[in-house]
Scaffold this motif. Structure first.
Motif, PDB file in Angstrom:
ATOM      1  N   TYR B 103       0.768  -1.182  -0.071  1.00 42.87           N
ATOM      2  CA  TYR B 103      -0.079  -0.132   0.125  1.00 42.87           C
ATOM      3  C   TYR B 103       1.328   1.213   0.027  1.00 42.87           C
ATOM      4  N   LYS B 104       0.509   2.193  -0.538  1.00 44.01           N
ATOM      5  CA  LYS B 104       1.401   3.626  -0.381  1.00 44.01           C
ATOM      6  C   LYS B 104       0.444   4.321   0.614  1.00 44.01           C
ATOM      7  N   ASP B 105       1.604   4.581   1.261  1.00 45.96           N
ATOM      8  CA  ASP B 105       0.961   5.247   2.786  1.00 45.96           C
ATOM      9  C   ASP B 105       0.693   6.616   2.371  1.00 45.96           C
ATOM     10  N   HIS B 106      -0.108   7.226   3.026  1.00 44.02           N
ATOM     11  CA  HIS B 106      -0.613   8.330   2.757  1.00 44.02           C
ATOM     12  C   HIS B 106      -0.349   9.479   3.403  1.00 44.02           C
ATOM     13  N   GLY B 107      -0.444   8.380   4.872  1.00 45.78           N
ATOM     14  CA  GLY B 107      -0.208   9.412   6.240  1.00 45.78           C
ATOM     15  C   GLY B 107      -1.122   8.835   6.855  1.00 45.78           C
ATOM     16  N   LYS B 108      -1.709   8.878   8.413  1.00 41.66           N
ATOM     17  CA  LYS B 108      -2.558   9.436   9.254  1.00 41.66           C
ATOM     18  C   LYS B 108      -3.266  10.957   9.038  1.00 41.66           C
ATOM     19  N   LEU B 109      -4.593  11.090   9.620  1.00 46.98           N
ATOM     20  CA  LEU B 109      -4.950  12.609  10.039  1.00 46.98           C
ATOM     21  C   LEU B 109      -5.525  12.739  11.119  1.00 46.98           C
ATOM     22  N   ASP B 110      -5.567  13.171  12.402  1.00 40.74           N
ATOM     23  CA  ASP B 110      -6.143  13.494  13.355  1.00 40.74           C
ATOM     24  C   ASP B 110      -7.484  14.179  12.578  1.00 40.74           C
ATOM     25  N   VAL B 111      -8.725  13.450  13.057  1.00 42.58           N
ATOM     26  CA  VAL B 111      -9.698  14.231  11.922  1.00 42.58           C
ATOM     27  C   VAL B 111     -10.525  15.593  12.694  1.00 42.58           C
ATOM     28  N   ASP B 112     -10.634  14.631  14.482  1.00 43.61           N
ATOM     29  CA  ASP B 112     -10.662  15.750  14.851  1.00 43.61           C
ATOM     30  C   ASP B 112     -10.051  17.593  14.734  1.00 43.61           C
ATOM     31  N   ALA B 113      -8.435  16.875  14.739  1.00 43.76           N
ATOM     32  CA  ALA B 113      -8.128  18.417  14.673  1.00 43.76           C
ATOM     33  C   ALA B 113      -7.754  18.881  13.409  1.00 43.76           C
ATOM     34  N   ALA B 114      -8.065  18.447  12.479  1.00 48.12           N
ATOM     35  CA  ALA B 114      -7.356  19.168  11.108  1.00 48.12           C
ATOM     36  C   ALA B 114      -9.168  19.876  11.037  1.00 48.12           C
ATOM     37  N   THR B 115      -8.263  20.409  10.092  1.00 43.04           N
ATOM     38  CA  THR B 115      -9.004  21.739   9.332  1.00 43.04           C
ATOM     39  C   THR B 115      -9.757  21.535   7.802  1.00 43.04           C
ATOM     40  N   ILE B 249     -13.086   5.333   3.359  1.00 43.85           N
ATOM     41  CA  ILE B 249     -12.716   7.038   3.335  1.00 43.85           C
ATOM     42  C   ILE B 249     -12.116   7.239   5.491  1.00 43.85           C
ATOM     43  N   GLY B 250     -12.578   6.639   6.370  1.00 43.86           N
ATOM     44  CA  GLY B 250     -12.284   6.146   7.047  1.00 43.86           C
ATOM     45  C   GLY B 250     -11.203   5.261   7.454  1.00 43.86           C
ATOM     46  N   GLU B 251     -10.962   4.604   6.798  1.00 41.51           N
ATOM     47  CA  GLU B 251     -10.289   3.769   6.912  1.00 41.51           C
ATOM     48  C   GLU B 251      -8.548   4.612   6.349  1.00 41.51           C
ATOM     49  N   LEU B 252      -8.725   4.955   5.414  1.00 40.32           N
ATOM     50  CA  LEU B 252      -7.681   5.797   5.217  1.00 40.32           C
ATOM     51  C   LEU B 252      -7.012   7.093   6.194  1.00 40.32           C
ATOM     52  N   LEU B 253      -7.753   7.474   6.765  1.00 41.21           N
ATOM     53  CA  LEU B 253      -8.038   8.782   7.672  1.00 41.21           C
ATOM     54  C   LEU B 253      -7.084   8.141   8.532  1.00 41.21           C
ATOM     55  N   LEU B 254      -7.566   7.209   9.492  1.00 41.54           N
ATOM     56  CA  LEU B 254      -7.054   6.424  10.199  1.00 41.54           C
ATOM     57  C   LEU B 254      -5.578   5.453  10.127  1.00 41.54           C
ATOM     58  N   THR B 255      -5.374   5.256   8.826  1.00 38.09           N
ATOM     59  CA  THR B 255      -4.513   4.052   8.753  1.00 38.09           C
ATOM     60  C   THR B 255      -3.380   5.346   7.452  1.00 38.09           C
ATOM     61  N   GLY B 256      -3.796   5.528   6.636  1.00 37.22           N
ATOM     62  CA  GLY B 256      -3.386   6.059   5.599  1.00 37.22           C
ATOM     63  C   GLY B 256      -3.202   5.275   4.455  1.00 37.22           C
ATOM     64  N   LYS B 257      -3.685   4.182   4.396  1.00 42.14           N
ATOM     65  CA  LYS B 257      -4.008   2.874   3.686  1.00 42.14           C
ATOM     66  C   LYS B 257      -5.138   3.193   2.263  1.00 42.14           C
ATOM     67  N   PHE B 258      -4.715   2.563   0.967  1.00 41.19           N
ATOM     68  CA  PHE B 258      -6.393   2.694   0.718  1.00 41.19           C
ATOM     69  C   PHE B 258      -7.345   1.640   0.304  1.00 41.19           C
ATOM     70  N   ASN B 259      -7.610   1.302   1.084  1.00 41.67           N
ATOM     71  CA  ASN B 259      -8.306  -0.428   1.647  1.00 41.67           C
ATOM     72  C   ASN B 259      -9.253  -0.377   0.529  1.00 41.67           C
ATOM     73  N   ALA B 260      -9.328  -1.144  -1.051  1.00 46.17           N
ATOM     74  CA  ALA B 260     -10.337  -0.813  -1.502  1.00 46.17           C
ATOM     75  C   ALA B 260     -11.353  -2.238  -1.637  1.00 46.17           C
ATOM     76  N   GLU B 261     -11.171  -2.522   0.071  1.00 46.39           N
ATOM     77  CA  GLU B 261     -12.284  -4.178   0.228  1.00 46.39           C
ATOM     78  C   GLU B 261     -13.304  -3.664   0.709  1.00 46.39           C
ATOM     79  N   ARG B 262     -14.294  -4.282   0.185  1.00 48.46           N
ATOM     80  CA  ARG B 262     -15.761  -3.957   0.349  1.00 48.46           C
ATOM     81  C   ARG B 262     -16.332  -5.181   0.108  1.00 48.46           C
ATOM     82  N   VAL B 263     -17.919  -5.595   1.308  1.00 44.79           N
ATOM     83  CA  VAL B 263     -18.506  -6.785   1.782  1.00 44.79           C
ATOM     84  C   VAL B 263     -19.718  -6.304   0.259  1.00 44.79           C
TER      85      VAL B 263
END
Lengths: 402, 451
Positions: B103-115, B249-263
């Motif tokens: 996975y390409k690492d996009h970096g985590k983002l602390d959503v509560d503090a983010a602008t 979207i949530g997983e990307l923000l939490l881990t920085g990974k674009f995980n296209a997994e879907r049920v």
């Protein structure tokens, strides 16, 4: 090789050729086509236009059969050969083979000419314009024999049908595009082109025309005709309701029309809004006229007296009102298309029907003209109903920006 | 905050073959296909060429009209083929999938503090942006214009749709992160609908206004939610996101990974054992549909999406970018003797014209793809309104689209609708008119002329 397979091969052969629409029209009558969905929804509801039209025709069949018996019954009764009905709807005087045969001989040719000429023109236009044959004429073709007098010459009917289909429908673009109800256009053409034939007291009973001015002359006066001349009606209310009265072929039995109407409402094919509001409109106008008489505004010497004085709810039973309301005002193409609009449209159809009926001395049948008039105004009614929705949206925007 | 929305007009189409609530893992697909046509009105500009190696989450192409909107690879692998059509239009990009995913690492983002800018940049760079769509026009959202509100439907009412309560299970953290992030992107609220009697994980997220919806389909359509909560006026924009994409979207923000997994639900009457699968966007459907699925001699219609607005795909096709259901129903390419006038018991109808589906509203039907009649001009009126809950005149707006009167389309509410809102009217249409196509073409015309 099965019929299905053979027709499939023929369909392939005709594809793209000039005869394709004509062949497909006949093919799709036998078999629901093998067409599948492409793009859009992958499944579709069971109804198609053929089923819809077929439902309307089924609702009219009782009227047609009753009309055949009634043609013979009116003929023999006027000649004095048989007794008037005595035992309600199932009177033995009415349901006889003799009566039916007269009707069959007179009315079957009307049906054949109506469908033959009308569908012929539809096929022709479909081939010229290269589209499929649309089903609109299936209902029109059945309506036409039911709303003409029994003794109408077949050539006259053929001319009228040709006029009605070409001018009333095809010049506007065919089924779904017309402004006026084609069946009523045909009726109106007959009325204005051959007025001596289509009005008066001679055309409503088989045999009355040829016996006119001879010692055997019989009267073919309709109830409306009698009323317009301030004459006595001579039929009981029950006769009017059940339909043992002279009149157009299929229009006399309010009872069977009521059943047909209820069937259309039950199947959700006919608009109950239009039927109900049309009845309300007619009753309102009837009550107004009754009130005018009661108030003494119009005296018994007036030529309008007979029809104005008709008990308000009797208007529903006589003439073509019931038939027009159930089968022709509800034509979805020419009626209002919005639900609110249908209420207004229906009410005005009923209201104006009775008004024209009373005030038109030459031809006391208002339904035809009322529906044609409202056909013309239906788009206007819809326009204002839709504008209501548009205004609401604009108001929402203003409230937001202000 | 909780509000109830009750829909009366509509139609629940009950079909055979609803997915059982058991979850299987799909066999890992050998190739992954991205089809630019999934992204309506996007003209793709390729970044990579055939033979290039990609990591999951690495951009493959971007939108020609807006370079910031990037489309990333759902998997890691090698671009094996780019299929082009007429005028060299890109039809599909095929990626040969690696055995082990990187996975390409996009970096985590602390959503509560983010602008707002941080969230916006993160979503654009990581390839999550295509999940955000906008109305008017039902296209991928324009990141330069802030929406007045964001809508998410957490209730699937479409026939054979994947049950979102089931597919979102255990994803509370991802959903919460995504909703918080979306909340930063709008001045208005994030509106989420959940089923009235559901225990959706979405019902408990904070920072959004939750609406409980009930009633027949289309109660779960996001268009219905918008119309009932805060209808779009001229000049306004709203964004919509599908619930299952919130997870990505949530997983990307939490881990920085674009995980296209879907049920994904595999459903439909031709499937032997309808159930749920975990798979990835763009996977070959063959990895799922033949395992206790379609029998060999069947004549199936395979649909990526639901039966009302999904796309027809071939057995070697792939799951499209937005769908979370694969439906398999029989093709209906056969004639039926006197099918137009005989009484019908095995098909759904809203009328009672010798059609008897009104007798038993609970019965499940096995419908095929036959049109049950030929294409005709609009004749019957009043039927669409019964299944159309929006405050819009459906017949009039369709006709306005057909004769291309832009003013009238605007006045009648074209900014508020998407093609899927007209799926039910298309289903019941007696004249078999293609409503969704008419609306799509109308929207495209407005997009081109008005923008």
């Amino acid at each position: 090789m099965s019929l299905k397979r053979r027709l499939h091969i023929l369909k392939r052969k005709y594809r793209g050729s000039k005869m394709a629409p004509a062949f497909n029209a006949i093919h799709t009558f036998l078999f629901l086509p093998d067409e599948t969905t492409h793009g859009g929804t992958h499944i579709k509801a069971a109804d198609d236009l053929k089923r819809t039209m077929n439902t309307v025709i089924m609702a009219m069949i009782p009227c047609l059969i009753f009309g055949m018996f009634n043609a013979g019954y009116q003929h023999y009764a006027a000649l004095g050969d048989i007794q008037r009905v005595s035992a309600g709807f199932l009177s033995p005087e009415f349901w006889t083979l003799d009566n039916f045969l007269i009707g069959l001989i007179k009315i079957l040719p009307l049906v054949v000419v109506s469908y033959g000429v009308g569908l012929g023109i539809e096929f022709l236009f479909a081939i010229i314009k290269k589209h499929e044959v649309e089903e609109g004429y299936l209902v029109t073709g059945m309506l036409v024999p039911l709303i003409v007098p029994v003794d109408i010459p077949l050539w006259m009917l053929a001319v009228a049908v040709a006029f009605g289909v070409v001018i009333g429908k095809e010049v506007f673009g065919g089924t779904g595009m017309n402004i006026l109800n084609p069946a009523l256009t045909i009726r109106a053409f007959l009325f204005f082109a051959y007025p001596t034939w289509m009005s008066g007291d001679k055309v409503w009973v088989h045999g009355a025309v040829e016996r006119a001015a001879t010692p055997d002359a019989i009267s073919g006066e309709t109830i409306l005709g009698s009323l317009a001349q301030n004459a006595d009606v001579g039929y009981s209310v029950m006769d009017m309701f059940l339909g043992f009265i002279p009149g157009s072929v299929g229009e006399t039995s309010a009872f069977l029309i009521l059943i047909g109407g209820l069937f259309l409402i039950f199947t959700k094919i006919g608009s109950w809004r239009i039927m109900l509001s049309s009845v309300l409109g007619a009753l309102a106008m009837g009550l107004i006229f009754n009130w005018v008489i009661e108030a003494g505004v119009v005296g018994s010497s007036s030529k309008f007296y007979g029809l104005m004085n008709t008990v308000w709810w009797h208007h529903l039973l006589i003439g073509g009102f019931a038939f027009g309301t159930v089968f022709m005002a509800t034509d979805p193409v020419t009626a209002s298309q919005t639900n609110k609009g249908k209420w207004i449209y229906g009410f005005l159809v009923g209201f104006i029907s009775i008004m024209i009926r009373v005030f038109n001395p030459a031809y006391p049948e208002g339904v035809m003209l009322a529906i044609l008039l409202m056909n013309v105004f239906a788009p206007t009614i819809d326009h204002y109903v839709v504008q209501g929705n548009v205004k609401k949206r604009m108001k929402r925007l203003k409230a937001k920006t202000a | 905050m909780s509000n109830d929305i009750r829909i009366k007009k509509g139609l629940d189409i009950k079909l055979k073959g609803a997915a059982e609530k058991t979850l299987d893992s799909a066999i890992v697909s050998n190739t992954c296909t991205i089809r630019p046509e999934d992204f309506h009105s996007v003209i793709p500009k390729l970044i990579l060429k055939v033979g290039a190696k990609v990591k999951a989450g690495e951009p493959v192409f971007y939108d020609k009209s807006n370079e910031n909107v990037k489309f990333v690879s759902p998997v890691s692998g090698e671009i094996s083929e780019i299929i082009r059509g007429a005028k060299r239009r890109i039809l599909a990009i095929k990626i040969q999938v690696d055995k082990t995913q990187t996975y390409k690492d996009h970096g985590k983002l602390d959503v509560d503090a983010a602008t707002q800018e941080e969230v916006l940049g993160k979503l654009l760079n990581s390839g999550c942006w295509p999940f955000i769509k906008q109305r008017p026009y039902d296209v991928i959202a324009n990141p330069d214009k802030a929406p007045k509100a964001i809508f998410v439907s957490g209730y699937a009412s479409a026939p054979l749709a994947a049950d979102l309560d089931f597919t979102l299970q255990g994803k509370e953290a991802e959903l919460q992160a995504a909703v918080t992030a979306l909340g930063k992107l709008t001045e208005g609220a994030v509106h989420i609908s959940v089923g009235k009697n559901s225990n959706s994980p979405l019902a408990s997220v904070s920072g959004a206004s939750i609406h409980k919806v009930s009633g027949p389909h289309p109660s779960g359509n996001v268009g219905t939610l918008i119309n009932k909560v805060d209808p779009i006026n001229k000049g306004e924009i709203v964004w919509t996101v599908s619930a299952q994409d919130l997870v990505i979207i949530g997983e990307l923000l939490l881990t920085g990974k674009f995980n296209a997994e879907r049920v994904v639900a595999l459903a439909g009457s031709l499937v032997e054992k309808p159930r749920y699968f975990t798979t990835k966007i763009g996977s070959e459907v063959a990895t799922m549909i033949y395992d206790k699925g379609i029998s060999k001699d069947a004549n199936p219609r395979i649909i990526s999406g639901n039966v009302l607005s999904g796309k027809e795909i071939r057995p070697d096709g792939a799951l499209d970018y937005y769908s979370n259901v694969i439906t398999v129903i029989p093709e209906g390419d056969d004639y039926e003797l006197f099918g137009w006038n005989k009484p019908v018991f095995n098909k759904i109808s809203t009328s009672r014209a010798l059609t008897f589906s009104w007798l038993n509203s609970k019965k499940e039907y096995d419908l095929n793809t036959n049109t049950n009649g030929e294409h005709r001009a609009f004749v019957v009126t009043g039927g669409y309104e019964e299944v159309f809950p929006l405050d819009i005149y459906p017949l009039q707006i369709l006709k306005a689209c057909m004769y291309k009167d832009l003013d009238e389309m605007e006045a009648l509410g074209m900014y508020e609708v998407a093609p899927e809102d007209f799926a039910l009217t298309e289903f019941v249409c007696v004249s078999k008119q293609p409503h969704q196509k008419i609306i799509r073409e109308g929207l495209d015309l407005m997009l081109k002329e008005i923008g």
